[in-house]
Motif scaffolding. Structure first.
Motif, PDB file in Angstrom:
ATOM      1  N   LEU A  57       0.814  -1.212   0.000  1.00 18.58           N
ATOM      2  CA  LEU A  57       0.000   0.000   0.000  1.00 18.58           C
ATOM      3  C   LEU A  57       0.852   1.268   0.000  1.00 18.58           C
ATOM      4  CD1 LEU A  57      -2.671  -1.070   2.644  1.00 18.58           C
ATOM      5  CD2 LEU A  57      -3.011  -0.900   0.170  1.00 18.58           C
ATOM      6  N   GLY A  58       2.174   1.113   0.142  1.00 19.22           N
ATOM      7  CA  GLY A  58       3.059   2.265   0.185  1.00 19.22           C
ATOM      8  C   GLY A  58       2.998   3.034   1.485  1.00 19.22           C
ATOM      9  N   LEU A  59       2.642   2.341   2.577  1.00 19.16           N
ATOM     10  CA  LEU A  59       2.478   2.987   3.870  1.00 19.16           C
ATOM     11  C   LEU A  59       3.569   2.553   4.845  1.00 19.16           C
ATOM     12  CD1 LEU A  59      -1.385   2.525   4.260  1.00 19.16           C
ATOM     13  CD2 LEU A  59      -0.182   4.595   3.521  1.00 19.16           C
ATOM     14  N   LYS A  60       3.712   3.324   5.921  1.00 20.48           N
ATOM     15  CA  LYS A  60       4.644   2.975   6.991  1.00 20.48           C
ATOM     16  C   LYS A  60       3.881   2.897   8.304  1.00 20.48           C
ATOM     17  CE  LYS A  60       8.741   4.470   9.537  1.00 20.48           C
ATOM     18  NZ  LYS A  60       9.731   5.540   9.763  1.00 20.48           N
ATOM     19  N   PRO A  61       3.954   1.764   9.021  1.00 19.93           N
ATOM     20  CA  PRO A  61       3.250   1.675  10.303  1.00 19.93           C
ATOM     21  C   PRO A  61       3.918   2.523  11.371  1.00 19.93           C
ATOM     22  CG  PRO A  61       4.548  -0.310   9.926  1.00 19.93           C
ATOM     23  CD  PRO A  61       4.664   0.523   8.690  1.00 19.93           C
ATOM     24  N   GLU A  62       3.151   3.426  11.965  1.00 21.47           N
ATOM     25  CA  GLU A  62       3.678   4.308  13.003  1.00 21.47           C
ATOM     26  C   GLU A  62       3.038   4.033  14.360  1.00 21.47           C
ATOM     27  OE1 GLU A  62       6.104   6.180  12.123  1.00 21.47           O
ATOM     28  OE2 GLU A  62       5.753   7.204  10.215  1.00 21.47           O
ATOM     29  N   ILE A  63       1.790   3.539  14.357  1.00 27.24           N
ATOM     30  CA  ILE A  63       1.012   3.383  15.576  1.00 27.24           C
ATOM     31  C   ILE A  63       0.314   2.035  15.558  1.00 27.24           C
ATOM     32  CG2 ILE A  63      -0.940   4.289  16.911  1.00 27.24           C
ATOM     33  CD1 ILE A  63      -0.319   7.040  15.688  1.00 27.24           C
ATOM     34  N   LEU A  80       2.534  -8.271  17.741  1.00 31.06           N
ATOM     35  CA  LEU A  80       3.072  -7.041  18.319  1.00 31.06           C
ATOM     36  C   LEU A  80       4.583  -7.090  18.555  1.00 31.06           C
ATOM     37  CD1 LEU A  80       2.609  -4.255  19.556  1.00 31.06           C
ATOM     38  CD2 LEU A  80       1.799  -5.387  21.637  1.00 31.06           C
ATOM     39  N   PRO A  81       5.138  -8.169  19.141  1.00 27.97           N
ATOM     40  CA  PRO A  81       6.592  -8.179  19.360  1.00 27.97           C
ATOM     41  C   PRO A  81       7.404  -7.992  18.082  1.00 27.97           C
ATOM     42  CG  PRO A  81       5.559  -9.902  20.655  1.00 27.97           C
ATOM     43  CD  PRO A  81       4.498  -9.368  19.740  1.00 27.97           C
ATOM     44  N   GLU A  82       7.010  -8.645  17.012  1.00 29.10           N
ATOM     45  CA  GLU A  82       7.756  -8.523  15.756  1.00 29.10           C
ATOM     46  C   GLU A  82       7.617  -7.132  15.156  1.00 29.10           C
ATOM     47  OE1 GLU A  82       9.877 -10.588  14.126  1.00 29.10           O
ATOM     48  OE2 GLU A  82       9.826 -11.763  15.963  1.00 29.10           O
ATOM     49  N   LEU A  83       6.423  -6.545  15.261  1.00 24.65           N
ATOM     50  CA  LEU A  83       6.248  -5.192  14.754  1.00 24.65           C
ATOM     51  C   LEU A  83       7.128  -4.205  15.523  1.00 24.65           C
ATOM     52  CD1 LEU A  83       2.383  -5.094  14.170  1.00 24.65           C
ATOM     53  CD2 LEU A  83       4.138  -4.770  12.419  1.00 24.65           C
ATOM     54  N   LYS A  84       7.164  -4.346  16.846  1.00 22.89           N
ATOM     55  CA  LYS A  84       7.995  -3.454  17.657  1.00 22.89           C
ATOM     56  C   LYS A  84       9.482  -3.655  17.363  1.00 22.89           C
ATOM     57  CE  LYS A  84       6.947  -1.240  20.952  1.00 22.89           C
ATOM     58  NZ  LYS A  84       6.692   0.200  21.199  1.00 22.89           N
ATOM     59  N   LYS A  85       9.867  -4.897  17.130  1.00 24.79           N
ATOM     60  CA  LYS A  85      11.273  -5.207  16.856  1.00 24.79           C
ATOM     61  C   LYS A  85      11.721  -4.619  15.526  1.00 24.79           C
ATOM     62  CE  LYS A  85      14.300  -9.186  16.003  1.00 24.79           C
ATOM     63  NZ  LYS A  85      14.341 -10.680  15.964  1.00 24.79           N
ATOM     64  N   ASN A  86      10.891  -4.722  14.522  1.00 23.22           N
ATOM     65  CA  ASN A  86      11.291  -4.336  13.176  1.00 23.22           C
ATOM     66  C   ASN A  86      10.945  -2.895  12.819  1.00 23.22           C
ATOM     67  OD1 ASN A  86      12.343  -6.904  11.627  1.00 23.22           O
ATOM     68  ND2 ASN A  86      10.673  -7.597  12.938  1.00 23.22           N
ATOM     69  N   PHE A  87      10.097  -2.261  13.617  1.00 28.07           N
ATOM     70  CA  PHE A  87       9.795  -0.837  13.435  1.00 28.07           C
ATOM     71  C   PHE A  87      10.015  -0.163  14.792  1.00 28.07           C
ATOM     72  CE2 PHE A  87       7.345  -3.084  10.233  1.00 28.07           C
ATOM     73  CZ  PHE A  87       7.615  -2.353   9.085  1.00 28.07           C
ATOM     74  N   PRO A  88      11.268   0.150  15.135  1.00 29.77           N
ATOM     75  CA  PRO A  88      11.613   0.592  16.487  1.00 29.77           C
ATOM     76  C   PRO A  88      10.843   1.817  16.977  1.00 29.77           C
ATOM     77  CG  PRO A  88      13.595   0.043  15.254  1.00 29.77           C
ATOM     78  CD  PRO A  88      12.463   0.006  14.273  1.00 29.77           C
ATOM     79  N   GLY A  89      10.411   2.667  16.070  1.00 23.92           N
ATOM     80  CA  GLY A  89       9.705   3.876  16.501  1.00 23.92           C
ATOM     81  C   GLY A  89       8.215   3.709  16.684  1.00 23.92           C
ATOM     82  N   ILE A  90       7.683   2.545  16.367  1.00 21.12           N
ATOM     83  CA  ILE A  90       6.242   2.350  16.408  1.00 21.12           C
ATOM     84  C   ILE A  90       5.751   2.368  17.858  1.00 21.12           C
ATOM     85  CG2 ILE A  90       6.177  -0.180  16.540  1.00 21.12           C
ATOM     86  CD1 ILE A  90       4.039  -0.077  14.287  1.00 21.12           C
ATOM     87  N   LYS A  91       4.586   2.967  18.072  1.00 21.21           N
ATOM     88  CA  LYS A  91       4.037   3.144  19.412  1.00 21.21           C
ATOM     89  C   LYS A  91       2.744   2.341  19.563  1.00 21.21           C
ATOM     90  CE  LYS A  91       7.269   6.127  20.310  1.00 21.21           C
ATOM     91  NZ  LYS A  91       8.409   5.772  21.173  1.00 21.21           N
TER      92      LYS A  91
END
Length: 220
Positions: A44-50, A64-75
């Protein structure tokens, strides 16, 4: 705004991808299948931020753990009454609910339960919170506390866009179960009365199954 979903995890959870300002996106209820979620967002050309969690049950948080690991800034945001489903208290809670031999649920990611991060912010009744690193991304969104399925269940609502992410509180043709730990039938009834008062044309994006509307669920 094109809202899309990926069906994830062992009991077919809807993981919703909500486009926000610019190329940012919110991931709602990442229930598993981390690589599928990332591939979908990338396409989709998007970046997960939240990450927004409608509640803390395992089938809504396992990626959730993998998302947090691979996108360090995600909240990550969750209601305070379900905060024990994340962080240091999470393994004990989920093992009490699911049993100690839970590796079969996610055979490709059996360690998810021991790596659930602490929340970064909380989803409490009222306007969606301002997140310092991502100011304004959730402008126009509202949190509706809808206990019953869990004590900290919430719905995520946009009045102007007629959109409701209902988690496991309301489904197409059904409502959330209350027989799991923390479930409460009378609280769920009160929560459903809240939702019944929303605009009839509100589109409901639930935690499982197909979309529906407030009109279809509450108005005969």
């Amino acid at each position: 705004m094109r809202i899309t979903n990926i069906v994830t995890g062992p009991i077919s959870t809807n993981t919703w991808i909500l486009p926000l300002a610019g190329k940012s996106a919110a991931v709602i209820d990442p229930g598993g299948n981390y690589s599928d979620i990332v591939s979908h967002i990338s396409a989709l050309g998007l970046k997960p931020e939240i990450i927004l969690l409608t509640h803390g049950h395992f089938d809504h948080i396992a990626a959730l753990p993998e998302l947090k690991k691979n996108f360090p800034g995600i909240k990550t945001g969750i209601n305070k009454k379900d905060a024990h489903c994340l962080g240091k208290d999470a393994p004990e809670f989920h093992k009490k609910t699911l049993g100690t031999d839970i590796g079969f649920l996610y055979p490709l990611n059996p360690g998810w339960i021991n790596n659930l991060p602490e929340p970064d912010f909380f989803l409490e009744e009222g306007p969606a919170p301002e997140i310092p690193e991502y100011g304004g991304l959730l402008e126009g969104w509202e949190i509706i506390h809808t206990p019953g399925h869990t004590p900290g269940s919430v719905c995520i609502y946009n009045k102007d866009r007629n959109i409701l992410f209902s988690g496991d509180t309301l489904f197409c043709g059904g409502i959330g179960r209350t027989d799991l730990p923390g479930g409460n039938c009378s609280q769920l009834e009160s929560s459903l009365k809240k939702l019944a008062g929303l605009k009839p044309e509100t589109i409901v994006f639930p935690g499982h199954g197909g979309t529906t509307t407030i009109k279809d669920e509450f108005i005969s």
